[in-house]
Enzyme design. Structure first.
Site, PDB file in Angstrom:
ATOM      1  N   LYS A  11      33.510  -8.273  27.174  1.00 24.89           N
ATOM      2  CA  LYS A  11      32.884  -9.579  26.915  1.00 24.89           C
ATOM      3  C   LYS A  11      33.375 -10.114  25.556  1.00 24.89           C
ATOM      4  O   LYS A  11      34.535  -9.901  25.208  1.00 24.89           O
ATOM      5  CB  LYS A  11      31.359  -9.468  26.997  1.00 24.89           C
ATOM      6  N   HIS A  95      32.006 -13.945  36.970  1.00 25.15           N
ATOM      7  CA  HIS A  95      30.941 -13.167  36.334  1.00 25.15           C
ATOM      8  C   HIS A  95      29.706 -14.061  36.211  1.00 25.15           C
ATOM      9  O   HIS A  95      29.830 -15.272  35.980  1.00 25.15           O
ATOM     10  CB  HIS A  95      31.414 -12.689  34.957  1.00 25.15           C
ATOM     11  N   GLY A 173      23.035  -5.841  31.196  1.00 24.40           N
ATOM     12  CA  GLY A 173      22.649  -5.813  29.780  1.00 24.40           C
ATOM     13  C   GLY A 173      21.166  -5.573  29.548  1.00 24.40           C
ATOM     14  O   GLY A 173      20.674  -5.757  28.439  1.00 24.40           O
TER      15      GLY A 173
END
Ligand code: PGA
Length: 250
Positions: A11, A95, A173
């Site tokens: 990322k 994504h 996450g």
């Protein structure tokens, strides 16, 4: 046999130097990977990471996005030709962060998929549902719709080159991983959707990765599910020890 793949999605993390240190650390810890390993770095690291990876068997370079046009007045964007020129093999597309924060639609993702495939690179096409959708019980229908809209215009000879990543948004996450059974259920559903359009042989040849809080402790059980062919790993790909353990989880 389907390809086993562990892709690290950095990322928007790591300075140039810290990224190179991470890359060297992982290579030190993994002599011969049992899976195809992909480093999906920010654009600025690609050239240098490719220099480090290019003589190492089993390690490949990935980008996190690309533009759908070949070139031109698209300030701030990166073309597929640019990516190819620095040794990129894989491109993450769709994504959930790109869908949500950058408004990437199914139609745009279909265009990007075409661009990646027509240049001989491999898309890692992401799909996955929000918690609301899962709680409503429509997760399979939602993911099926994303795959149909993004990929089902492809002919069989293109479709067989695609890698799919199932990433439930509620698990990204958050430290909250899908259970192995939840991952398996969705992966089997995706494979059966593909079999319905392209036939069982093609469906059985496609790698379907799981993503969402994969770590060193849960990777082995997730990857041992029959339809889970590896992982797309965010946070844990930034820690050399963790990522090396994940790579060795097959
Ligand atoms: P995570 O991210 O492993 O940090 O949950 C996965 C991803 O978004 O690809």
């Amino acid at each position: 046999m389907r390809k086993k793949i562990v892709a690290g999605n950095w990322k928007m993390n790591k300075s140039y130097n810290d990224g190179l240190v991470l890359c060297y650390d992982i290579l030190d810890k993994v002599a011969e990977p049992k899976a195809t390993v992909v480093f999906c770095t920010p654009f600025i690291h690609l050239y240098a990471v490719n220099e480090v990876l290019k003589n190492r068997e089993g390690f490949f370079l990935g980008a996190q996005n690309c533009h759908q046009e070949d070139k031109g007045a698209y300030t701030g964007e990166t073309s597929i030709e640019m990516l190819q020129s620095v040794g990129v093999d894989y491109v993450i597309l769709g994504h959930s962060e790109r869908r949500e924060y950058f408004g990437e639609s199914d139609a745009l993702l279909a265009q990007k998929t075409n661009k990646v495939l027509s240049n001989g690179l491999t898309p890692i096409f992401c799909c996955g549902e929000s918690l609301d959708i899962r709680d409503a019980g429509s997760h399979v229908a939602h993911v099926n719709a994303q795959i149909e809209a993004g990929l089902f215009h492809l002919g069989a000879e293109e479709m067989e080159k695609v890698v799919i990543a199932y990433e439930p948004i509620w698990a990204i996450g958050t430290g909250r991983t899908a259970s192995p059974a939840q991952a398996q259920e969705m992966h089997a559903a995706i494979r059966s959707l593909i079999a319905g359009k392209y036939g069982a042989d093609l469906a059985n040849s496609i790698s379907i990765l799981y993503g969402g809080s994969v770590n060193a402790a849960n990777a082995k059980e997730l990857f041992s599910q029959p339809d889970v062919d590896g992982g797309l790993v965010g946070g844990a790909s930034l820690k050399a020890d963790e990522f090396a353990t994940i790579i060795n989880s097959f």
